[in-house]
Design a protein around this motif. Sequence first.
Motif: not given
Lengths: 129, 748
Positions: B240-247, B142-148
């Motif tokens: 398949m699980i993973g993350t998405i980060v807005d870069i 949540k803090a890193a704003n990482i999407g799951i």
Amino acid sequence: MPIVALVDDDSIFQFTATRLIESAKLAQNILHFENGNEALIYLEKNAANTELLPDFLFLDINMPIVDGWMFLEDFEKLKTKLTKEFPIYMVSSSIDPRDMNRAREFAEVKDFVIKPVTIERLTELLNSN
Amino acid sequence: MNEQFLSIALESSPGFIAFSLDQNYCYTSFTKSHLVTMKKIWGIDIGLGMSLSKLLQELNKTDYHKAVRNFDRALVGESFSEVEEYGDNLLARKIWENRYDPIRDNDGRIIGIVVISIEVSNQSNRLQSVEETNQRLALAVKAANIGIWEWNLLTNQAIWSDEILAIFNLTEPSQTFNYEQYLPYIHPEDVEQLQENINRSLQTGQDYSSEHRVIPPDGKEKWLSACGKILTEQGKPVKMIGTIVDITGRKRMEEEASQAYSLLQAAVNSTADGLLVVNTDGRISIYNNRFLAIFGFAEDEARNQPDEVLLSKAVSKIQEPEKFLARVRELYAKPHDESNDFMELTNGRILHRYSKPQILAGEVVGRVWSFRDITEQQRAEASLLKSEQLYRTLTDNMLEFINLVDIHGKIIYLSPSTKQILGENYLDHIGTSIFSLVHAEDLEGALGKFNQLIIEQKAVKAELRYLKESGGYIWLETNGNPIVNENGSVETIVLASREITERKRNEEKILEQNSKLSSIAETLKAKNEQLEEFTQIVSHNLRSPVSNILSLLDFYEKSDDEVEKKNFIRMLRESSSKMLSHLHELNEVLKIKQNKDIERQWIQFSDSLENVKQQLSVLITSTQAVIVSDFTSAPQIHYPNIYLESILINLLSNALKYRHPDKTPEIHFLTSETEGGIQMTIRDNGLGINLKKYGHHLFKLRKTFHNHPESRGIGLFMIKNQIEALGGEINIFSEENNGTTFTVKFGK
């Protein structure tokens, strides 16, 4: 035999010249003018009458009223009206070279004669054509 | 009783939850533990009669659908158990084993359901720690704003966390949101790569990772970094699980950084200065080609050198390395100092060295050295200085007066030679206007030249008088030369002057001499004209009778006729007397010319006129002429008597001679006093003269304009000579047939 005109105020020159011309029978007729003005009046009046115009004209430089130079200036204008062409001889007692040079500037002046004029000189001038 | 026991038993069992719902999913009963759990998980207070489905619908769509599906199964009569996840977010979810049973009335009709839940995630320590880990991870995510995201490969259903929804600016998670629906959001240029990555991962079972751009519905392009892991069951990929980060921000910063770096690179390499940046630990962080060139390194050579070798080699090229190194040590001791000085290389080049600390976040991390080759500049400056000294020496020692003024004429410099004009304190004039030294009469000319110089930017020359300190003026020839600045306008003017007083004095003398000479020439010319006239007289007037005499003598000799001979003699006499009279006239003329200083006496005009009238009495009587005179304005004159009589006799006899034939002659004599002296006019009513035709001959010797027996042409010539010999003049005004007026100015 030619007609000779003498333009000179000196009566003695007129006399001596006439006598020489007559004695040598060099002219048919001699016209006498006391100054340039008289001569100009005569020429203008008889411009069309070829037989009355002179064949030779003796012109003195120093004359009253219209002198030789003034005559030549007016003659240039009158010339075209004349029905006869004739040579002009300047006659003067002057031996001043400036007068002689000046006389040469006029095409009509054929020669410059220094007084006294001898019979030989007259014969030569009146026989040249 | 059983019921109550059961109730108490249920309430006291940790992790045991039970509740019942009617056909509309509204609470008909619940255990206290359910109330607590609902409060804990969702933060809501539940109560009897409240619709659980409504609550869940608002709280979590996924959970809502799942729960309602289960409730509906029980409402149609099925009794079953499910181990399920519920929770407020993906990572705070708990695992429950739920038992669903229908509630029937006495008639056996289904009127509600009862649900009994046991939290199985709490059942073991392992699960506990997993949950804790999960919670921590959830916080971090949540803090890193990482999407799951989670992708069920069997059902092709995908779940996105709120963070991913936020990235795409979507509010509602779609139940059917899957891989195919995701693809249209991918930037066209990145689609292929992304698919390739995912396919490879699916085929090999390896982790997936990708950086790609997406275009959310709002159209604002974003950079995403995604990674995923394949989960398998019995060797087959199921999830398949993973993350998405807005870069996007990072990408932009990277781009900016790379731009800034390329700018720095270009700047460093394009500067004419040699640049070297050394870290605090002595490592070289940057140098440019110019630096290498200045210190005489080849590019390849530099690239392959360890830093310390390169630096020591550079130091070895310095003329006084110890001094340089001392300065370097000094600077390292005071890392914040800037340094700005000069140094010389062994090859003679002179460098301007500038050094400044490199500061990062307030810390000195290195030192920037810049070296500028100023050898040419130094040489130019040196030679400029030399030539300036040379010119200064020249001007200071020149005899000419040199000064420098600004465009307003203000004096900036005066050469020492100026002392001769401006005295010992000549330097006091610096700052004053040069024009205050110019003679008033020359000022206008000087200003004119000065302006011309400024406008045309051309050298000018003027001859001017300058005020001397000792009084009086000095003549100077001044040459002005403009000095034009780089903007193309005149900045200063060099004035070089030399004295020309002597020359000016000589010029004046020459001018004076010239005017004398020209007046002498005039006199000579007049004399010459007179001489010519004499030549003419001799040539014409004397030769004329002589030639006649010669002709007549010739005739006389050849003649035999006495009468004729007598006539010749008469003519000879006539010619001889004419010659005599000419000689006499000449003599008179000569007499006038020689007797300039003939004696003057006071004469009454009336007396003189009476004498003349007596001499001409015969002519006057015969012509019946009327002679009128008025001498009242100027009755007498100081003049030679014989001249006055000569003038009067000539003019009167002329008037009588050239009288009009049809008129009685009237001759008026009038004298008056004028500025130029006494004047006399003689007016007649005679023939007159055509002046246009004869005017230029009028006063010449032996010129006559009338065919008149008495006109000899001598009179006017004579009196003109007489009048002019005494400084007067005679003029005529005449018209043909309208008389003549002579004006005689006797002069002073």
